[in-house]
Design a protein around this motif. Structure first.
Motif, short mmCIF file in Angstrom:
data_model
loop_
_atom_site.label_atom_id
_atom_site.label_comp_id
_atom_site.label_asym_id
_atom_site.label_seq_id
_atom_site.Cartn_x
_atom_site.Cartn_y
_atom_site.Cartn_z
N GLU A 32 28.30 112.49 35.01
CA GLU A 32 27.38 111.66 35.80
C GLU A 32 26.15 112.46 36.21
OE1 GLU A 32 27.38 108.74 39.72
OE2 GLU A 32 29.29 109.22 38.76
N LYS A 36 22.22 111.53 35.21
CA LYS A 36 21.30 111.06 36.24
C LYS A 36 20.31 112.12 36.73
CE LYS A 36 24.32 107.50 38.09
NZ LYS A 36 25.05 107.02 39.26
N ALA A 100 26.73 111.10 42.61
CA ALA A 100 27.76 111.51 41.65
C ALA A 100 28.92 112.18 42.38
CB ALA A 100 27.16 112.46 40.61
N GLN A 104 32.72 110.86 42.19
CA GLN A 104 33.67 111.61 41.37
C GLN A 104 34.38 112.79 42.07
OE1 GLN A 104 34.23 110.10 38.66
NE2 GLN A 104 32.38 108.90 38.45
#
Length: 106
Positions: A32, A36, A100, A104
């Motif tokens: 992620e 990003k 993120a 996560q």
């Protein structure tokens, strides 16, 4: 009609209740971040900043802040930490990293 609606809603509740819990995953976090965050950042730097973000979110929520306010505190904490690390992330990159981490790691 009402009885059928209650039965359907109860069944949906059971289905939602049996869904597996999401688990944090280091690989998904890095994936992620890579998707990003536009700035070049090593995995070690990403994890250090991700843990700063999680700590700030957790501390904020535990002190009574809303999740939104805790996220804002995490954005600030990541901004300070990345500067201390000699990085120069743009504000959106820091915010994406916090997002993120929340998704996560935390």
């Amino acid at each position: 009609m009402v009885k059928m609606l209650i039965t359907v809603l109860a069944g949906a509740g059971v289905a939602l209740g049996t869904a597996g819990e999401a688990t944090a995953d280091d690989y998904m976090f890095l994936d992620e971040v890579r998707q990003k965050v536009g700035a070049p950042i090593s995995a070690e730097q990403a994890f250090r900043l991700g843990h700063v973000a999680c700590d700030a979110i957790r501390d904020g929520v535990n002190s009574g802040l809303s999740l939104g306010s805790a996220r804002a505190k995490a954005d600030e904490a990541v901004g300070r930490a990345q500067q201390d690390m000699g990085l120069s992330l743009l504000m959106p990159d820091g915010m994406f990293l916090v997002e993120a981490a929340e998704h996560q790691l935390c």
